[in-house]
Structure formats: C-alpha cells, structure tokens
Design a protein around this motif. Sequence first.
Motif, mmCIF file in Angstrom:
data_model
loop_
_atom_site.group_PDB
_atom_site.id
_atom_site.type_symbol
_atom_site.label_atom_id
_atom_site.label_comp_id
_atom_site.label_asym_id
_atom_site.label_seq_id
_atom_site.Cartn_x
_atom_site.Cartn_y
_atom_site.Cartn_z
ATOM 1 N N ALA A 1 0.812 -1.218 0.000
ATOM 2 C CA ALA A 1 0.000 0.000 0.000
ATOM 3 C C ALA A 1 0.842 1.265 0.000
ATOM 4 O O ALA A 1 0.488 2.259 -0.639
ATOM 5 N N VAL A 2 1.945 1.258 0.711
ATOM 6 C CA VAL A 2 2.737 2.479 0.891
ATOM 7 C C VAL A 2 3.853 2.603 -0.152
ATOM 8 O O VAL A 2 4.144 3.695 -0.631
ATOM 9 N N VAL A 3 4.457 1.466 -0.517
ATOM 10 C CA VAL A 3 5.647 1.526 -1.362
ATOM 11 C C VAL A 3 5.375 1.090 -2.801
ATOM 12 O O VAL A 3 5.627 1.831 -3.751
ATOM 13 N N VAL A 4 4.839 -0.113 -2.973
ATOM 14 C CA VAL A 4 4.813 -0.717 -4.304
ATOM 15 C C VAL A 4 3.665 -0.215 -5.181
ATOM 16 O O VAL A 4 3.876 0.310 -6.276
ATOM 17 N N THR A 5 2.436 -0.374 -4.707
ATOM 18 C CA THR A 5 1.277 -0.063 -5.548
ATOM 19 C C THR A 5 1.228 1.400 -6.002
ATOM 20 O O THR A 5 0.992 1.669 -7.186
ATOM 21 N N PRO A 6 1.445 2.388 -5.123
ATOM 22 C CA PRO A 6 1.398 3.786 -5.599
ATOM 23 C C PRO A 6 2.445 4.083 -6.674
ATOM 24 O O PRO A 6 2.203 4.886 -7.581
ATOM 25 N N LEU A 7 3.620 3.442 -6.578
ATOM 26 C CA LEU A 7 4.694 3.724 -7.527
ATOM 27 C C LEU A 7 4.510 3.023 -8.858
ATOM 28 O O LEU A 7 4.832 3.566 -9.917
ATOM 29 N N PHE A 8 4.013 1.779 -8.826
ATOM 30 C CA PHE A 8 4.017 0.957 -10.033
ATOM 31 C C PHE A 8 2.638 0.690 -10.627
ATOM 32 O O PHE A 8 2.542 0.276 -11.776
ATOM 33 N N ALA A 9 1.589 0.884 -9.878
ATOM 34 C CA ALA A 9 0.264 0.567 -10.414
ATOM 35 C C ALA A 9 -0.763 1.651 -10.150
ATOM 36 O O ALA A 9 -1.701 1.824 -10.919
ATOM 37 N N GLY A 10 -0.597 2.392 -9.063
ATOM 38 C CA GLY A 10 -1.626 3.345 -8.675
ATOM 39 C C GLY A 10 -2.820 2.611 -8.083
ATOM 40 O O GLY A 10 -2.835 1.385 -7.982
ATOM 41 N N PHE A 11 -3.830 3.366 -7.698
ATOM 42 C CA PHE A 11 -5.020 2.765 -7.121
ATOM 43 C C PHE A 11 -6.135 2.758 -8.160
ATOM 44 O O PHE A 11 -6.168 3.598 -9.066
ATOM 45 N N PRO A 12 -7.057 1.808 -8.070
ATOM 46 C CA PRO A 12 -8.106 1.688 -9.100
ATOM 47 C C PRO A 12 -8.938 2.959 -9.220
ATOM 48 O O PRO A 12 -9.242 3.622 -8.231
ATOM 49 N N THR A 13 -9.295 3.303 -10.445
ATOM 50 C CA THR A 13 -10.138 4.474 -10.693
ATOM 51 C C THR A 13 -11.591 4.080 -10.925
ATOM 52 O O THR A 13 -12.462 4.941 -11.019
ATOM 53 N N HIS A 14 -11.855 2.791 -11.045
ATOM 54 C CA HIS A 14 -13.222 2.296 -11.216
ATOM 55 C C HIS A 14 -13.323 0.920 -10.577
ATOM 56 O O HIS A 14 -12.312 0.292 -10.255
ATOM 57 N N VAL A 15 -14.533 0.459 -10.378
ATOM 58 C CA VAL A 15 -14.762 -0.837 -9.738
ATOM 59 C C VAL A 15 -15.306 -1.823 -10.761
ATOM 60 O O VAL A 15 -16.325 -1.569 -11.401
ATOM 61 N N SER A 16 -14.596 -2.927 -10.919
ATOM 62 C CA SER A 16 -15.074 -4.044 -11.742
ATOM 63 C C SER A 16 -15.611 -5.096 -10.775
ATOM 64 O O SER A 16 -14.836 -5.677 -10.002
ATOM 65 N N LEU A 17 -16.915 -5.318 -10.797
ATOM 66 C CA LEU A 17 -17.568 -6.081 -9.744
ATOM 67 C C LEU A 17 -17.058 -7.510 -9.630
ATOM 68 O O LEU A 17 -16.640 -7.933 -8.547
ATOM 69 N N VAL A 18 -17.092 -8.271 -10.720
ATOM 70 C CA VAL A 18 -16.702 -9.686 -10.635
ATOM 71 C C VAL A 18 -15.238 -9.840 -10.232
ATOM 72 O O VAL A 18 -14.925 -10.633 -9.321
ATOM 73 N N PRO A 19 -14.308 -9.116 -10.862
ATOM 74 C CA PRO A 19 -12.918 -9.215 -10.395
ATOM 75 C C PRO A 19 -12.752 -8.798 -8.928
ATOM 76 O O PRO A 19 -11.955 -9.396 -8.202
ATOM 77 N N MET A 20 -13.508 -7.777 -8.479
ATOM 78 C CA MET A 20 -13.411 -7.364 -7.079
ATOM 79 C C MET A 20 -13.906 -8.459 -6.148
ATOM 80 O O MET A 20 -13.308 -8.716 -5.093
ATOM 81 N N LEU A 21 -14.995 -9.123 -6.513
ATOM 82 C CA LEU A 21 -15.497 -10.238 -5.704
ATOM 83 C C LEU A 21 -14.474 -11.371 -5.660
ATOM 84 O O LEU A 21 -14.298 -12.026 -4.626
ATOM 85 N N ALA A 22 -13.798 -11.607 -6.794
ATOM 86 C CA ALA A 22 -12.764 -12.646 -6.830
ATOM 87 C C ALA A 22 -11.614 -12.302 -5.893
ATOM 88 O O ALA A 22 -11.099 -13.159 -5.166
ATOM 89 N N ILE A 23 -11.208 -11.021 -5.894
ATOM 90 C CA ILE A 23 -10.124 -10.583 -5.015
ATOM 91 C C ILE A 23 -10.544 -10.690 -3.550
ATOM 92 O O ILE A 23 -9.750 -11.106 -2.687
ATOM 93 N N ALA A 24 -11.783 -10.316 -3.249
ATOM 94 C CA ALA A 24 -12.276 -10.422 -1.875
ATOM 95 C C ALA A 24 -12.262 -11.870 -1.400
ATOM 96 O O ALA A 24 -11.857 -12.162 -0.270
ATOM 97 N N ALA A 25 -12.712 -12.780 -2.268
ATOM 98 C CA ALA A 25 -12.700 -14.207 -1.913
ATOM 99 C C ALA A 25 -11.277 -14.718 -1.776
ATOM 100 O O ALA A 25 -10.961 -15.506 -0.872
ATOM 101 N N LEU A 26 -10.395 -14.261 -2.662
ATOM 102 C CA LEU A 26 -8.993 -14.663 -2.617
ATOM 103 C C LEU A 26 -8.351 -14.257 -1.298
ATOM 104 O O LEU A 26 -7.589 -15.018 -0.696
#
Length: 311
Positions: free
Chosen positions: A214-239
């Motif tokens: 959250a602090v080091v990797v994602t902001p530098l290399f991917a950023g945070f999501p700008t929209h919500v994809s429901l099925v992939p988000m549910l998959a990540i939550a289950a994961l």
Amino acid sequence: MSTVTPPRTQSPAPARPRTRLDWRLRFGALSLIWGFSFLLIKVGTEGYAPFQVTLGRLVFGTAVLAAAMAVKREKLPRGARLWGHMAVAAFFLNALPFSLFAYSELTIPSTLAGICNATSPLWGMALSLVALSEDRPTRVRVAGLGLGFLGVLTVLGAWQGFHGLDATGTAMALLASLSYPVGWIYVRRTLAGTGNSHLSMTGAQLLLATLQLAVVVTPLFAGFPTHVSLVPMLAIAALGALGTGLAVLIQYGLVAEVGPTTAQMVTYFIPVIATAAGVAILGESLRWTTPVGAVVVLAGAALTQVRRKGA
C-alpha cells in the motif's frame, strides 16, 4: 499459497479439545480454497493490475486475521527487532510471491500457475541442503528432488523448446514458489521460539505485507483503481478472505491437531484442483504434458518429504 509448514513459535499448554469439524473436512476445505485461488487470481487480473490484486488480497486477508485476533483477544507482538524480521518474512512469504503469481497469470493459464506452486517442496529441500546444516539429505530425498524437477521440465515441454509457453510468466510462477521456502527458512532462523502465538505473528506479518504494497509498491508501479469491476473485485475479496485469511487459520488448526506432516499433504491436492477449475470454469486448454508432468512433480515432492526413521 504457501504450503510449507510454519515453525512453532510457542508451546502452549494443552487445552481441552472443543467440538469442531472433523479434520478431514477441514483438510478438504483447505485443498479447495487454495486450489481455487489460482482461478480467483486469473479473474482478478481481468479487472485490476497485478499489484492491485495483491494489495486487495492482503487487505481482505489481514481483516480476517484481525477479526480472529479480536475474538481471541490476542495482541500484536512487540519489539523493533522482531518487527524487522517479520517485515522480511512478510516480503518473501506474502508480498513477493502473491505479486509474482498475479503477474504470471497475465500470460500463463491458472492451471500452470497451480502446478508451479507444487514445486515449493522441491525448492525447499534444495535450499535446506545449503542453508540448514542440520537437515541432511538422504538418497530417497535427493532422488525425489531430481524426479520433481524432471516433472517440471515435462510440464513445460522442454524437449519441444517450451513451445507455446510464455517464458516470463512461467519463470515468475516458479520464482513465486521459490520465495515461500526462502521465507520459511528465514523464519526458522530468526523467529522460531519467540513466545508469540501463530495467530499474532501471522496477523502482524500480513499487516506488514499490506503496508509494503500500500505504501511503497502499488502507488509507484500501479496506482489505485479508478473504477470498480464487480466480478474481479469479488474474486479478489474471496482470494483474500478465504485463500489468505481463512486458509491460514485452517492450516494452523490442522498442524496443531494432526501434525505438520499430515497437514502439508494438502500440497498434493492443490494442483489437481487448480487444473480442474481452470479447465472446467475458465475453459483453459490442457496438453498431455501438463497432467503427466504434474504427477511426476508431486511424486518427487512427496519423496523429498521422506525423513529418516527417528528424525
């Protein structure tokens, strides 16, 4: 999906056993959860960047362990040195392998990623020969090591020049599998016998891995999501909630009840379930080399776990 058995961090006094699900049912549930994790990673990467998938997975997994700690009134470990060691463990056991698997599944099937995960015991034995002087090899275990890597070459179709496989994605999945035993050897050398419970140590470890992403990797290399994809988000939550949080709780319960040897047998079911899920649900293709090589890998991994009598 680390299937390497964690070292004991404390020896609590035996308690009166409570009524719980039969260990065989929990063993089966753990096999299914970890087997389906590779499918969930694939679905998650269809809507989010790999680092975002990993961060979401860690957030949901940490939340489950935090809830379990609250119920059991457990506190986080103390000590700057201890937290420093846990930060390294979090990197090798969570942040790095989770990210590598997510990136690998951008270009390789979830079935292949699940089979690559089964090589962790092979990497673990190879590393233990170098890093753990007390872990002496036997002929059977060395033979298992050779057989296992022969199985890897079979899965990859080495004699065909690895035709049809993405080399980078496959290498990432194998590196992810290597990262687990590196992490557990580090834990064994630095964190065994600290007097803290497995739950508090793992909760702190996942928290640190989450912060790393959250602090080091994602902001530098991917950023945070700008929209919500429901099925992939549910998959990540289950994961995260199931494949990371709940799975860890089940694993530690199995180790405590039936011992590490029986508990780690889940390793041999994960690639079978991952392959079945990938083919049946995602429609992934399956070459004959994949199931044949997987059987050889699992046979080799099983042989590497054979110990001398009395060891």
